[in-house]
Motif scaffolding. Structure first.
Motif, short mmCIF file in Angstrom:
data_model
loop_
_atom_site.label_atom_id
_atom_site.label_comp_id
_atom_site.label_asym_id
_atom_site.label_seq_id
_atom_site.Cartn_x
_atom_site.Cartn_y
_atom_site.Cartn_z
N ARG A 1 -15.42 -1.04 -3.89
CA ARG A 1 -16.24 -1.02 -5.11
C ARG A 1 -15.75 -2.06 -6.13
NH1 ARG A 1 -19.44 3.12 -7.21
NH2 ARG A 1 -19.76 3.06 -9.45
N TYR A 2 -14.43 -2.18 -6.26
CA TYR A 2 -13.90 -3.06 -7.29
C TYR A 2 -13.50 -4.45 -6.78
CZ TYR A 2 -14.15 1.17 -9.98
OH TYR A 2 -14.64 2.30 -10.59
N GLY A 3 -13.99 -4.81 -5.61
CA GLY A 3 -13.86 -6.19 -5.15
C GLY A 3 -12.50 -6.57 -4.58
N ILE A 4 -11.62 -5.58 -4.36
CA ILE A 4 -10.30 -5.93 -3.82
C ILE A 4 -10.43 -6.38 -2.35
CG2 ILE A 4 -7.98 -5.04 -3.29
CD1 ILE A 4 -8.32 -3.28 -5.83
N LYS B 1 -13.01 -7.84 -1.12
CA LYS B 1 -13.60 -9.19 -1.18
C LYS B 1 -12.51 -10.23 -1.46
CE LYS B 1 -18.35 -9.12 -2.81
NZ LYS B 1 -19.20 -9.31 -4.00
N LYS B 2 -11.61 -9.84 -2.35
CA LYS B 2 -10.54 -10.76 -2.72
C LYS B 2 -9.66 -11.06 -1.50
CE LYS B 2 -7.88 -13.10 -5.41
NZ LYS B 2 -8.29 -14.46 -5.64
N TYR B 3 -9.33 -10.00 -0.74
CA TYR B 3 -8.57 -10.21 0.50
C TYR B 3 -9.35 -11.13 1.45
CZ TYR B 3 -5.49 -6.15 -0.53
OH TYR B 3 -4.60 -5.27 -1.08
N ALA B 4 -10.66 -10.86 1.55
CA ALA B 4 -11.48 -11.61 2.51
C ALA B 4 -11.61 -13.08 2.12
CB ALA B 4 -12.86 -10.97 2.62
N SER B 5 -11.41 -13.39 0.85
CA SER B 5 -11.53 -14.78 0.43
C SER B 5 -10.27 -15.59 0.74
CB SER B 5 -11.83 -14.86 -1.07
OG SER B 5 -10.67 -14.51 -1.81
N THR B 6 -9.23 -14.91 1.24
CA THR B 6 -7.98 -15.59 1.59
C THR B 6 -7.91 -15.75 3.11
OG1 THR B 6 -6.70 -13.58 1.95
CG2 THR B 6 -6.85 -14.35 -0.32
N PRO B 7 -6.94 -16.48 3.61
CA PRO B 7 -6.84 -16.59 5.08
C PRO B 7 -6.33 -15.30 5.75
CG PRO B 7 -5.65 -18.39 3.97
CD PRO B 7 -5.98 -17.37 2.94
N ALA B 8 -6.04 -14.25 4.99
CA ALA B 8 -5.54 -13.00 5.58
C ALA B 8 -6.51 -12.47 6.64
CB ALA B 8 -5.35 -11.94 4.50
N HIS C 1 0.83 -1.21 0.00
CA HIS C 1 0.00 0.00 0.00
C HIS C 1 0.87 1.27 0.00
CE1 HIS C 1 -4.06 -1.58 0.06
NE2 HIS C 1 -3.56 -2.60 0.72
N ARG D 1 -18.42 -10.51 6.71
CA ARG D 1 -19.34 -11.19 5.81
C ARG D 1 -20.76 -10.68 6.05
NH1 ARG D 1 -18.50 -17.28 5.56
NH2 ARG D 1 -19.83 -17.29 7.37
N SER D 2 -21.57 -10.71 4.98
CA SER D 2 -22.96 -10.26 5.13
C SER D 2 -23.89 -11.45 5.06
CB SER D 2 -23.29 -9.30 4.02
OG SER D 2 -23.00 -9.87 2.77
#
Lengths: 394, 304
Positions: free
Chosen positions: A227-230, A232-239, A11, A393-394
């Motif tokens: 907005r662009y799902g970044i 979400k992408k982080y959330a889909s990993t074990p991070a 970042h 998560r929602s």
């Protein structure tokens, strides 16, 4: 832990390569500091209005003729808000004499006039003895000033002149034969510093830079990542979400620290300011307000996701808070309804605190308030943030 | 066969709207499982629940033999790769820097150059994603999902918005992943894509499973009849055409016969053309597709 480092690193890299981020975080505050200093440095130098602190040690409720009160009245008549005023008066209690001296040392006042406890008695004695033709020492008032500071010395001279006028009036009108009052000028010691406009404005610009960075480095970034799902992408990993927030926040605060030193060095080495950039208290306080402003940035980024909405909301928050923070000019004589915003404005407290901690002058607000108000904003931001679904998560 | 995912009676509510109305599916190791449906059918909701991005309102999920209750466990996330519908990356970062970030999230990872090689992007490691083509960006998204060498990969409409050439290259890549033993859960609304790639398909509409099976079986069962298009010269009259088949129609300058027996009908056409001395041109065989399956099952087109 390596996640925090990578979040921080990526970042930070992303920001450092982003021209927009560089402009708002580093170039804009630098330019602003330059423009303000070049524009306003000489403003008000020709003014002959001196800030005078009066400490009346003589009892204001003394029986008989109260000469001390009459003298104060005489000063009031040639002071603000009267036309052609020489002085702006501030009255302080005798217990606060050291604070008054500090104010002179930090150029928040030009002189301190102390009317001694025995003043009424001395004047009365002088008047009575004068009537019978006996010469006796005139009543003294003490004027404290800084001999090596131009406006303080000038103020001392003007007070001396005013006292001479009063004496002449007394001699001519009341036919006293001798001076009633004598000025005893005393020096306060070494002037702490001579705060120029650069000194005044630099801590404020540093605070403003941190606030702008908090908003403009975080809110648009977070909003676009959502907005662009970044996210979400982080959330889909074990991070872990708190690792992201830590790394992301640290990258922004790192940029803010670069900003702090850049502005401070610029102020000192280019604009000849004498602010204390390496004051540990100032750096710690700056870190504290950076965290508060980062959280406000998170709030905005979690609230809206469209770039237009983020821009509008940041401007809506940023501009009034900056203008009502006393960054560019001291705030006084504001209407009560504007003062409400000033008293709630974390930037005002931050600016006041940074000025004191960087050795520019005494804070206009107590230090505990300078910590409490940004802390309350921090707390409110955290509470608001906990209700937003940035990662959850929602 | 080993079950990788088992979902029973899965429901998802958004307020009073029921997006998933009790889905039951099973996904087996090594297969490409297609989850098909029109936009708004509930594909992404289903996928995001399995990826751990949304909570189900009701139902049971087992993944790699473990029950998923509440959050998807980190050890399960270690074994899955996710390609979201949106392909966006952090601005101003190079390809290899993005992959580096993702390697930090997992215990076991591929070497970055190997991941890039798998998707033919090894020469782009120092490029910024904004300078890549749409197909390359999608391949980068797949490379990110492969960085932890996952056993199960979720692909959410991976070829949407891509040109035919890029789509073909993504299909080749998905087939390559399957041949490497990966299990793939694919959502798409491209029937051609599903037909080419998927071993098994579940079709959903309005949050409900309406049919499942292999593409061949679904087509055989619901696809309807094949069509043979042909043109001939000189142009025959309608009466002459009717002598060939009752199920014939003229469409512009060519004719179309609907049939269940393609071989027999083709033979009939050839004999008929010889009898009337017509020369046949442009003979096309149009076989039923999953598009027809969806049409026959729901009474509407997939992309209506």
């Amino acid at each position: 832990m390596k996640e925090i480092w990578f979040f921080f690193k990526t970042h930070l890299l992303s920001d450092m390569r982003n021209k927009r981020a560089i402009f708002w975080a580093l170039i804009f505050p630098t330019l602003l500091l330059f423009i303000l200093v070049l524009t306003f440095t000489n403003m008000g130098k020709s003014s002959l209005n001196f800030k005078v602190i009066i400490i009346n040690e003589a009892s204001p409720t003394a029986k008989g003729v109260n000469y001390a009160n009459s003298l104060v009245k005489a000063f009031k008549s040639i002071s603000y808000p009267n036309k052609g005023a020489f002085f702006t008066l501030t009255f302080m209690k005798p217990d606060n004499i050291n604070t008054a001296f500090k104010k002179v040392e930090y150029s928040e006042a030009d002189i301190v006039i102390v009317i001694p406890k025995t003043f009424n008695l001395e004047v009365m004695r002088s008047v009575l003895l004068s009537k019978v033709g006996i010469s006796f020492a005139s009543a003294k008032i003490n004027v404290f000033y800084l001999p090596n500071e131009a406006s303080s010395s000038l103020a001392q001279g003007v007070v001396q002149g005013a006292m001479d006028e009063i004496n002449s009036y007394v001699i001519s009108k009341l036919h006293y034969k001798l001076k009633t009052f004598t000025i005893h000028s005393k020096t306060i010691g070494e002037m702490m510093k001579s705060p120029s406009y650069t000194d005044f404005v630099s801590p404020g610009i540093i605070v403003m830079g941190a606030f702008t960075s908090g908003l403009l480095l975080i809110a648009p970034k977070l909003a676009s990542m959502r907005r662009y799902g970044i996210m979400k992408k982080y959330a889909s990993t074990p991070a872990k979400s708190h690792f992201f927030f830590l790394g992301f926040t640290m990258s922004k605060i790192f940029t803010m620290l670069i900003q702090y030193f850049l502005l401070a060095f610029l102020a000192i080495y280019v604009l000849n300011s004498s602010i204390h950039i390496l004051s540990i208290e100032a750096i710690l306080y700056y870190f504290f307000i950076c965290v508060a402003y980062v959280l406000i940035g998170f709030d905005i980024g979690s609230l809206v996701s469209g770039p237009t909405a983020v821009g509008a909301l940041t401007s809506f928050i940023n501009l009034p808070l900056e203008f009502l923070a006393g960054i560019y000019f001291p705030l006084f004589s504001l209407p009560w309804y504007v003062n409400i915003f000033v008293y709630a404005n974390p930037l005002w407290y931050s600016t006041n605190a940074m000025r004191q901690l960087m050795g520019v002058g005494l804070s206009a607000t107590p230090m505990w308030m300078n910590i409490l108000v940004p802390s309350l904003w921090m707390l409110a931001s955290l509470i608001f943030l906990s209700t937003r679904r940035i990662w959850k998560r929602s | 066969m080993e079950k990788i995912i088992t979902v029973k009676n899965l429901k998802k509510m958004y307020g009073s709207f029921e997006a998933l109305k009790g889905i039951d599916i099973e996904v087996y190791k090594g297969e490409i499982f297609g989850f098909l449906g029109p936009n708004g059918a509930g594909k992404t909701s289903m996928l995001e629940i399995l990826e751990g991005l949304r909570r189900p309102s009701d139902g049971e999920i087992h993944m790699f033999g473990k029950e998923v209750q509440g959050d998807v466990l980190p050890e399960l996330k270690e074994r899955i790769g996710v390609v979201l519908q949106q392909t966006s990356f952090l601005d101003h970062l190079k390809v290899k820097e993005i992959l580096e970030l993702f390697t930090s999230f997992f215990k076991k990872t591929l070497v970055i150059s190997d991941a890039l090689k798998m998707v033919d992007l090894e020469e782009k490691s120092n490029d910024y994603p904004e300078n890549l083509s749409g197909g390359q960006r999608q391949r980068l998204a797949i490379a990110i999902s492969l960085i932890n060498d996952p056993d199960l990969i979720f692909l959410d409409e991976p070829t949407t918005g891509l040109d035919p050439q890029s789509r073909e290259s993504i299909w080749d890549l998905i087939e390559k992943l399957k041949s490497n033993g990966k299990t793939i859960f694919l959502t798409t609304h491209y029937m051609e894509e599903a037909q080419r790639l998927c071993d098994r398909i579940t079709i959903i509409d309005h949050g409900e499973v309406i049919e499942m099976g292999t593409p061949e079986k679904l087509i055989m069962k619901y696809g309807g009849e094949s069509k043979i298009d042909f043109a001939c010269s000189p142009t025959p009259s309608i009466e002459v055409l009717k002598g060939l088949s009752e199920n014939i129609q003229r469409i512009d300058d060519h004719c179309r016969i609907t049939t269940k027996n393609i071989t027999k009908t083709l033979e009939d056409i050839v004999l008929w053309s010889k009898k009337y001395n017509f020369s046949l041109t442009n003979v096309f065989l149009i076989e039923p597709t999953l598009e027809d399956v969806f049409l026959n099952l729901t009474g509407r087109e997939l992309r209506e």
